[in-house]
Design a protein around this motif. Sequence first.
Motif, short mmCIF file in Angstrom:
data_model
loop_
_atom_site.label_atom_id
_atom_site.label_comp_id
_atom_site.label_asym_id
_atom_site.label_seq_id
_atom_site.Cartn_x
_atom_site.Cartn_y
_atom_site.Cartn_z
N LYS A 192 -21.45 10.56 -29.35
CA LYS A 192 -20.54 9.56 -28.79
C LYS A 192 -19.44 9.22 -29.78
O LYS A 192 -18.27 9.07 -29.40
N LYS A 244 -13.70 7.23 -27.53
CA LYS A 244 -13.84 6.25 -26.47
C LYS A 244 -13.69 6.86 -25.07
O LYS A 244 -14.44 6.51 -24.16
N ARG A 245 -12.76 7.75 -24.89
CA ARG A 245 -12.48 8.30 -23.57
C ARG A 245 -13.58 9.25 -23.08
O ARG A 245 -13.90 9.27 -21.89
N LEU A 246 -14.18 10.02 -23.99
CA LEU A 246 -15.13 11.05 -23.59
C LEU A 246 -16.59 10.69 -23.84
O LEU A 246 -17.48 11.44 -23.46
N ARG A 247 -16.85 9.56 -24.45
CA ARG A 247 -18.24 9.19 -24.76
C ARG A 247 -19.14 9.07 -23.54
O ARG A 247 -20.33 9.33 -23.63
N ASP A 295 -10.55 19.88 -18.58
CA ASP A 295 -10.12 19.14 -19.78
C ASP A 295 -11.32 18.63 -20.57
O ASP A 295 -11.32 18.68 -21.80
N GLU A 296 -12.33 18.14 -19.87
CA GLU A 296 -13.53 17.65 -20.56
C GLU A 296 -14.28 18.79 -21.25
O GLU A 296 -14.73 18.65 -22.39
#
Length: 107
Positions: A34, A39-42, A63-64
């Motif tokens: 994490k 912050k965006r992908l956690r 994108d992820e």
Amino acid sequence: MLEPDDEFFPDRVAYIYRANSLYNRRFEQRRRLKELLGKRLRPLVEAAKRRTKTLFLDLLTRDEADAIRRVLTVEPAVFWRACKGRTFLDLPPRLVQRELDFGLEEP
């Protein structure tokens, strides 16, 4: 082991896990994932932990998936296994800023 000056609440259950405990290793790895993802992908860590591999990979955007490859240098399928605690990744160490001592303290 609790030390005499440790804060202790008698109406709570207290756990101290060994560093090599499987539960602790899984927990710490998810925490580190994490941190590395930001912050965006956690939320991907919890999504992988709660879903099946097929469902997680199907719902993962391009994108992820690219971000997982770029940040963690692993494929999304390996990331899923790491979030489930089935494999342990060789993650970069946490950077720690040390305090600088310029010798300004009076003797």
